[in-house]
Design a protein around this motif. Structure first.
Motif, PDB file in Angstrom:
ATOM      1  N   LEU A 366       0.834  -1.202   0.000  1.00  9.79           N
ATOM      2  CA  LEU A 366       0.000   0.000   0.000  1.00  9.79           C
ATOM      3  C   LEU A 366       0.873   1.257   0.000  1.00  9.79           C
ATOM      4  O   LEU A 366       0.605   2.221  -0.716  1.00  9.79           O
ATOM      5  N   MET A 367       1.928   1.213   0.794  1.00  8.19           N
ATOM      6  CA  MET A 367       2.841   2.360   0.835  1.00  8.19           C
ATOM      7  C   MET A 367       3.493   2.550  -0.532  1.00  8.19           C
ATOM      8  O   MET A 367       3.680   3.665  -0.997  1.00  8.19           O
ATOM      9  N   GLU A 368       3.799   1.443  -1.136  1.00  5.47           N
ATOM     10  CA  GLU A 368       4.417   1.494  -2.456  1.00  5.47           C
ATOM     11  C   GLU A 368       3.462   2.142  -3.463  1.00  5.47           C
ATOM     12  O   GLU A 368       3.863   2.979  -4.272  1.00  5.47           O
ATOM     13  N   GLN A 369       2.191   1.745  -3.394  1.00  8.78           N
ATOM     14  CA  GLN A 369       1.181   2.338  -4.268  1.00  8.78           C
ATOM     15  C   GLN A 369       1.075   3.834  -4.031  1.00  8.78           C
ATOM     16  O   GLN A 369       1.027   4.631  -4.973  1.00  8.78           O
ATOM     17  N   ALA A 370       1.008   4.212  -2.756  1.00  6.46           N
ATOM     18  CA  ALA A 370       0.894   5.627  -2.406  1.00  6.46           C
ATOM     19  C   ALA A 370       2.054   6.398  -3.033  1.00  6.46           C
ATOM     20  O   ALA A 370       1.888   7.469  -3.598  1.00  6.46           O
ATOM     21  N   SER A 371       3.198   5.783  -2.953  1.00  3.78           N
ATOM     22  CA  SER A 371       4.394   6.413  -3.497  1.00  3.78           C
ATOM     23  C   SER A 371       4.329   6.518  -5.023  1.00  3.78           C
ATOM     24  O   SER A 371       4.635   7.547  -5.607  1.00  3.78           O
ATOM     25  N   LYS A 372       3.900   5.442  -5.666  1.00  2.00           N
ATOM     26  CA  LYS A 372       3.830   5.443  -7.130  1.00  2.00           C
ATOM     27  C   LYS A 372       2.794   6.428  -7.656  1.00  2.00           C
ATOM     28  O   LYS A 372       2.946   6.964  -8.749  1.00  2.00           O
ATOM     29  N   LEU A 373       1.736   6.625  -6.889  1.00  2.00           N
ATOM     30  CA  LEU A 373       0.701   7.569  -7.322  1.00  2.00           C
ATOM     31  C   LEU A 373       1.068   9.006  -6.954  1.00  2.00           C
ATOM     32  O   LEU A 373       0.299   9.931  -7.195  1.00  2.00           O
ATOM     33  N   SER A 374       2.256   9.174  -6.357  1.00  2.00           N
ATOM     34  CA  SER A 374       2.705  10.503  -5.930  1.00  2.00           C
ATOM     35  C   SER A 374       1.761  11.157  -4.941  1.00  2.00           C
ATOM     36  O   SER A 374       1.564  12.377  -4.961  1.00  2.00           O
ATOM     37  N   ALA A 375       1.152  10.351  -4.080  1.00  2.00           N
ATOM     38  CA  ALA A 375       0.274  10.916  -3.056  1.00  2.00           C
ATOM     39  C   ALA A 375       1.086  11.833  -2.144  1.00  2.00           C
ATOM     40  O   ALA A 375       2.247  11.558  -1.862  1.00  2.00           O
ATOM     41  N   ARG A 376       0.450  12.921  -1.711  1.00  2.00           N
ATOM     42  CA  ARG A 376       1.159  13.823  -0.800  1.00  2.00           C
ATOM     43  C   ARG A 376       1.270  13.201   0.587  1.00  2.00           C
ATOM     44  O   ARG A 376       2.300  13.303   1.248  1.00  2.00           O
ATOM     45  N   PHE A 377       0.174  12.560   1.009  1.00  2.11           N
ATOM     46  CA  PHE A 377       0.164  11.937   2.333  1.00  2.11           C
ATOM     47  C   PHE A 377      -0.391  10.519   2.255  1.00  2.11           C
ATOM     48  O   PHE A 377      -1.191  10.211   1.375  1.00  2.11           O
ATOM     49  N   ALA A 378       0.053   9.697   3.192  1.00  5.19           N
ATOM     50  CA  ALA A 378      -0.591   8.404   3.393  1.00  5.19           C
ATOM     51  C   ALA A 378      -1.254   8.498   4.756  1.00  5.19           C
ATOM     52  O   ALA A 378      -0.649   8.998   5.704  1.00  5.19           O
ATOM     53  N   LEU A 379      -2.522   8.070   4.809  1.00  2.00           N
ATOM     54  CA  LEU A 379      -3.190   8.044   6.116  1.00  2.00           C
ATOM     55  C   LEU A 379      -3.307   6.586   6.514  1.00  2.00           C
ATOM     56  O   LEU A 379      -3.975   5.799   5.855  1.00  2.00           O
ATOM     57  N   ILE A 380      -2.619   6.221   7.590  1.00  2.00           N
ATOM     58  CA  ILE A 380      -2.584   4.832   8.005  1.00  2.00           C
ATOM     59  C   ILE A 380      -3.675   4.553   9.029  1.00  2.00           C
ATOM     60  O   ILE A 380      -3.793   5.239  10.036  1.00  2.00           O
ATOM     61  N   ILE A 381      -4.492   3.562   8.688  1.00  2.00           N
ATOM     62  CA  ILE A 381      -5.603   3.194   9.560  1.00  2.00           C
ATOM     63  C   ILE A 381      -5.530   1.692   9.836  1.00  2.00           C
ATOM     64  O   ILE A 381      -5.754   0.871   8.945  1.00  2.00           O
ATOM     65  N   GLY A 382      -5.162   1.358  11.101  1.00  2.00           N
ATOM     66  CA  GLY A 382      -5.093  -0.043  11.499  1.00  2.00           C
ATOM     67  C   GLY A 382      -5.727  -0.176  12.873  1.00  2.00           C
ATOM     68  O   GLY A 382      -6.360   0.764  13.354  1.00  2.00           O
ATOM     69  N   GLU A 383      -5.528  -1.296  13.457  1.00  2.00           N
ATOM     70  CA  GLU A 383      -6.139  -1.538  14.761  1.00  2.00           C
ATOM     71  C   GLU A 383      -5.669  -0.520  15.804  1.00  2.00           C
ATOM     72  O   GLU A 383      -6.457   0.009  16.577  1.00  2.00           O
ATOM     73  N   THR A 384      -4.376  -0.276  15.810  1.00  2.00           N
ATOM     74  CA  THR A 384      -3.804   0.681  16.769  1.00  2.00           C
ATOM     75  C   THR A 384      -4.511   2.028  16.687  1.00  2.00           C
ATOM     76  O   THR A 384      -4.885   2.622  17.695  1.00  2.00           O
ATOM     77  N   GLU A 385      -4.678   2.519  15.437  1.00  2.00           N
ATOM     78  CA  GLU A 385      -5.320   3.814  15.231  1.00  2.00           C
ATOM     79  C   GLU A 385      -6.778   3.785  15.697  1.00  2.00           C
ATOM     80  O   GLU A 385      -7.262   4.746  16.296  1.00  2.00           O
ATOM     81  N   ARG A 386      -7.464   2.709  15.363  1.00  2.00           N
ATOM     82  CA  ARG A 386      -8.880   2.642  15.693  1.00  2.00           C
ATOM     83  C   ARG A 386      -9.119   2.687  17.193  1.00  2.00           C
ATOM     84  O   ARG A 386      -9.977   3.422  17.667  1.00  2.00           O
TER      85      ARG A 386
END
Length: 414
Positions: A366-386
């Motif tokens: 997913l991080m790789e995709q975010a990077s390839k799409l030149s996203a400005r930010f990645a918002l990480i949502i997992g159990e810890t965040e929830r």
RNA sequence: GUGGGCGUAGCUCAGCUGGUAGAGCUCCGGAUUGUGGUUCCGGCUGUCGCGGGUUCAAAUCCCGUCGCCCACCCCA
């Protein structure tokens, strides 16, 4: 590419997202310029009765005689519009727009069709951005319409700006005399000219003036010039157009040899040319057509207009930067996906560009995709965040991360 | 409508005087089951535009055809 693959038809093309962003930008800029000069949009049909173009544009022109997409529709001869001025004037007459107060100022943006051999900057379906000011023969209108074009090209940052070629073709009172003079001059010299010119001397003498063959130039210099034949009113009109342009500090080049391919032009004609377009160096062309409305069966309605070759203009402007997401949602489990979907809805409502991956994937991917799409930010949502209700926002260019509540997040992007 | 150039992987292209197809990039997967851009490993995709001819053998030579590009005519 297989042999049976269906492809776009010759001379017609797909414009993909990396191109359409620039197209939309140019069109938006055009609409804004038209708006402040008081032009309203008109949308005419892509299909008209063939007669409209035969009479309006001229049956002997190349466009009408060999470049139109004409078909029979249960007994009616229809054709795909090869240009828009005739349609606009037709609509002006049909809807009695002359009854509206002041000048009728209309603009259009859309595809035109001509069945020519495609080449650089020339397609069978091509796009034009154009405008018409109908209801006045004042030279001030001519100058203002050129000013508007100059304004527009400046706003889209065309660099360098094109050269403005200006001419007057006279009117019904003086042009015939010029044509006679030109024809008789040609009978004496055409034998020494190129084969194309010998043909043009018969079919379309005006076009001889436009010949680019070097050997013919000296002879062309010696031919009569339209400007020497203009009648008093036309001469005065042309002089005043030039004064008005000079007053506006708009540079132009009087070009007595410039002629136009459509029959309806009278008096002022102009063409904006640009060096880096290849052989099709004309970005836009236009002129006055004081007799067109009558030609297609309406009342006298002097007008002037232009059309910009949008494909060519875009060609000169280069590329727009690629679209990129603001936030790429890195969700890590089904519960987080729900969370990502609803947060995305809130953010998008605020105009934030959000990408939500459709399938579960490993975080690294997913991080790789975010990077390839030149996203400005990645918002990480997992159990810890929830469980903490604080989400991890990662700046993709610096790698810095911070944890934010939903409120802090929305505030951050509003 | 006329002339010229070019057609090999999704893209850019290599493949010499014929011995039946390769590279880089992209894409997918793995190294790396909560962290990308670097690196390493592995993998997919081609009727070599199409048809015919010459030949034991054609991406390669010949003919035709189609497509794209550029130019002419003309035009935005």
């Amino acid at each position: 590419m297989g042999t049976n693959t269906i492809r776009a038809v010759k001379g017609m093309r797909d414009l993909l997202p990396f191109e359409t962003t620039l197209w939309n930008r140019v069109e938006a800029q055009a609409r804004e310029v038209f708006r402040v000069y008081g032009y309203g949009e008109i949308r005419t049909p892509l299909v008209e009765e063939t007669q409209l173009f035969a009479r309006g544009v001229g049956a002997e022109t190349d466009i009408v005689s060999k470049e139109m997409y004409t078909f029979d529709d249960h007994g009616d001869s229809l054709t795909l519009r090869p240009e828009a001025t005739a349609s606009v004037v037709r609509a002006y007459i049909e809807h009695s727009l002359s009854r509206n107060p002041g000048l009728t100022k209309l603009y259009y943006i859309g595809p035109m069709f001509r069945r020519e051999r495609p080449q650089k900057g020339r397609y069978r379906q091509f796009f034009q951005i154009g405008a018409e000011a109908i209801g006045s023969d004042s030279p001030a209108v001519d100058a203002e319409i050129i000013e508007m074009l100059w304004d527009f090209l400046g706003r889209v940052k065309l660099d360098p700006m094109p050269e403005i070629l200006l001419n007057s073709l006279g009117d019904g009172a003086c042009r015939p005399q010029f044509l006679e003079a030109l024809k008789s001059a040609l009978t004496g010299v055409k034998d020494r000219m190129c084969s194309d010119c010998q043909r043009r001397a018969e079919t379309n003498p005006l076009r001889v003036l436009d010949c680019k063959v070097p050997a013919d130039q000296e002879i062309i210099e010696g031919l009569p010039k339209i400007t020497e034949f203009l009648c008093e009113p036309c001469r005065d009109h042309y002089a005043r157009v030039q004064e008005y342009l000079t007053m506006r500090h708009i540079p132009f080049t009087p070009t007595p040899r410039m002629v136009r391919g459509l029959d309806y032009y009278t008096r002022t004609t102009f063409e904006f040319v640009h060096g880096s377009l290849g052989a099709q160096n004309s970005v836009l062309g236009g002129g006055r057509y004081d007799g067109l409305a009558e030609t297609i069966g309406g009342p006298r309605a002097p007008g002037i207009g232009f059309s910009i070759g949008e494909d060519r203009l875009i060609n000169l402007l280069g590329e727009a930067p690629a679209a990129r997401p603001d936030i790429y949602m890195v969700w890590l489990d089904p519960e987080s996906q729900k969370c990502a979907i609803s947060m995305a809805a809130d953010l998008r409502a605020r105009g934030v560009v959000v990408e939500v991956p459709p399938e579960a994937r490993k975080m690294g991917k997913l991080m790789e995709q975010a990077s390839k799409l030149s996203a400005r930010f990645a918002l990480i949502i997992g159990e810890t965040e929830r469980v903490s209700a604080r989400y991890t926002l990662k700046d993709m260019s610096t790698g810095a991360q911070e944890t934010l509540s939903v409120d802090e997040l929305t505030k951050r992007f509003s």
